[in-house]
Scaffold this motif. Structure first.
Motif, short mmCIF file in Angstrom:
data_model
loop_
_atom_site.label_atom_id
_atom_site.label_comp_id
_atom_site.label_asym_id
_atom_site.label_seq_id
_atom_site.Cartn_x
_atom_site.Cartn_y
_atom_site.Cartn_z
N ALA A 1 75.76 21.30 -2.22
CA ALA A 1 75.21 20.64 -1.95
C ALA A 1 74.04 21.20 -0.91
O ALA A 1 72.66 21.23 -0.64
N ALA A 2 74.88 21.22 0.16
CA ALA A 2 73.89 21.54 1.89
C ALA A 2 73.14 22.81 1.42
O ALA A 2 71.83 23.19 1.89
N LEU A 3 73.69 23.50 0.54
CA LEU A 3 72.73 25.01 0.85
C LEU A 3 72.07 24.92 -0.57
O LEU A 3 71.07 25.39 -0.76
N GLY A 4 71.82 23.60 -1.36
CA GLY A 4 71.25 23.21 -2.75
C GLY A 4 70.82 23.81 -3.80
O GLY A 4 70.43 24.49 -4.78
N VAL A 5 72.34 24.74 -4.19
CA VAL A 5 72.16 25.30 -5.05
C VAL A 5 73.68 24.90 -5.77
O VAL A 5 73.98 25.09 -7.31
N ALA A 6 73.87 23.38 -5.90
CA ALA A 6 75.13 23.07 -6.15
C ALA A 6 75.27 22.57 -8.14
O ALA A 6 75.43 22.50 -8.97
N GLN A 7 72.97 21.95 -7.73
CA GLN A 7 73.00 21.93 -9.28
C GLN A 7 71.17 23.09 -10.05
O GLN A 7 71.92 23.53 -11.15
N ALA A 8 71.99 24.34 -8.94
CA ALA A 8 71.04 25.21 -9.15
C ALA A 8 71.85 25.93 -10.47
O ALA A 8 72.89 26.12 -10.75
N PRO A 9 70.78 26.61 -10.67
CA PRO A 9 71.24 27.75 -12.02
C PRO A 9 72.16 28.71 -11.92
O PRO A 9 71.79 29.58 -10.29
N ALA A 10 72.39 29.15 -11.95
CA ALA A 10 73.88 30.15 -12.40
C ALA A 10 73.28 31.72 -11.26
O ALA A 10 74.40 31.65 -10.39
N SER A 11 72.41 31.68 -11.38
CA SER A 11 71.96 33.17 -10.90
C SER A 11 71.59 32.99 -9.41
O SER A 11 72.10 33.38 -8.48
N GLU A 12 71.86 31.88 -8.97
CA GLU A 12 71.53 31.42 -8.04
C GLU A 12 72.27 30.84 -7.20
O GLU A 12 72.68 31.43 -5.35
N THR B 1 75.40 33.00 -7.81
CA THR B 1 76.12 33.59 -7.87
C THR B 1 75.66 34.80 -6.29
O THR B 1 75.73 34.85 -6.12
N VAL B 2 73.64 34.26 -6.15
CA VAL B 2 72.94 35.19 -4.60
C VAL B 2 73.79 34.35 -3.95
O VAL B 2 73.81 34.97 -2.87
N ALA B 3 73.40 33.47 -3.97
CA ALA B 3 74.41 32.36 -2.48
C ALA B 3 75.17 32.89 -1.92
O ALA B 3 75.70 32.59 -0.65
N LEU B 4 76.75 32.85 -3.12
CA LEU B 4 77.77 33.00 -2.47
C LEU B 4 77.96 34.68 -1.73
O LEU B 4 78.67 35.04 -1.73
N ARG B 5 77.14 35.74 -3.00
CA ARG B 5 77.59 37.10 -2.56
C ARG B 5 76.81 37.10 -0.86
O ARG B 5 77.39 37.85 0.31
N GLY B 6 75.97 35.53 -0.46
CA GLY B 6 75.27 36.11 1.10
C GLY B 6 77.16 36.31 1.97
O GLY B 6 76.87 36.94 2.43
#
Length: 280
Positions: free
Chosen positions: A166-177, A179-184
């Motif tokens: 949630a803090a990263l803003g990707v909790a409800q984001a599309p799968a591709s986003e 994946t990218v956030a976690l790869r970082g």
């Protein structure tokens, strides 16, 4: 994890807490030359943990402990777990401190063993839901009961939970986003650091696995969704399940094929096991 220095320091603090200016009852009522020979006795069946702490509690008041049961001993009600012999005043002063540690640790070991027996091939792991200041003791007791330790604290592994997403803003984001956030993350931590990611929806699973994490944690999934996730992951990463785990549900969760089941209850809800000190 549970070092001799950790035990020594915690026991010393507990003895100071209980008798900051001495044990006035023992000093007023018991002659200085009086001696006692007593045993630590189980009042109910269980798995023994905390022997080194019993030994240290009495050692700090110059009392000898003998016939100490090995860690992990399975005992029945009435069984003797240790013998304590020495000055009566000292034994009475250290009695409660020794028993407090051993009762709590034995309860955790006993409850953990019950979960382990029901979980079959799945590993039972603890969590960070421990008593502040006593984590090393409680996690040691989990291992004694046949469980495994999850991360000891926030410094041990990267564990991304729902609020991190949630803090990263990707909790409800599309799968591709996602994946990218976690790869970082992998780029920002050492190659030896384990990365665990918690998900609470089935549609997050593939995105997380594609990010190259080490473990995916299925939080509060329905059994059907756990089975579906295990099939989808197909051994690509370690699968951990958590949430709503108790003695009634753990076997069903294990049967889905997960690798690890983390159980907060084995530490935060273990209670104490009834041990006493009886005269011999």
């Amino acid at each position: 994890m549970l070092t001799s220095e950790t035990i020594r320091t915690a026991v010393a603090a507990a003895l100071r807490e209980d008798a900051p200016w001495g044990d006035i009852t023992a000093e007023a009522a018991i002659p200085a030359e009086a001696t006692l020979r007593v045993a630590v006795v189980a009042r109910e069946p269980g798995v023994f943990a905390g022997g080194a702490v019993i030994d240290e509690a009495f050692r700090q008041v110059s009392v000898a402990v003998t016939e100490l049961a090995p860690e992990g001993t399975r005992f029945v009600a009435g069984e003797r777990l240790a013998v304590v012999e020495g000055p009566a005043r000292a034994i009475l002063t250290a009695e409660r401190t020794a028993l407090n540690f051993a009762q709590r640790m034995s309860a955790i070991a006993t409850l953990t063993a019950r979960f382990v027996e029901l979980a079959g091939p799945a590993r039972i792991a603890d969590t960070r839901k421990t008593t502040p200041g006593l984590r090393a003791f409680e996690k040691h007791a989990v291992r004694v009961g046949g469980g495994t330790n999850h991360r000891f604290g926030l410094s041990d592994a990267v564990m991304v939970k729902d609020n991190h997403l949630a803090a990263l803003g990707v909790a409800q984001a599309p799968a591709s986003e996602l994946t990218v956030a976690l790869r970082g993350l992998r780029e920002r931590v050492g190659h030896t650091t384990s990365i665990i990611v918690e998900v609470d929806r089935l549609d997050q699973v593939e995105a997380v696995v594609n990010a190259g994490v080490d473990t995916i944690l299925l939080d509060n999934f329905a059994l059907a969704d756990v089975r579906a996730a295990v099939e989808l992951i197909a051994g690509r990463v370690t699968v951990e399940a958590s949430g709503n785990v108790n003695l009634e549900t753990v076997a069903e969760i294990a049967a889905t094929g997960v690798d690890v089941i983390s159980v907060g209850a084995i530490t935060h809800s273990a209670g104490v096991l009834d041990l006493g000190l009886d005269e011999l």
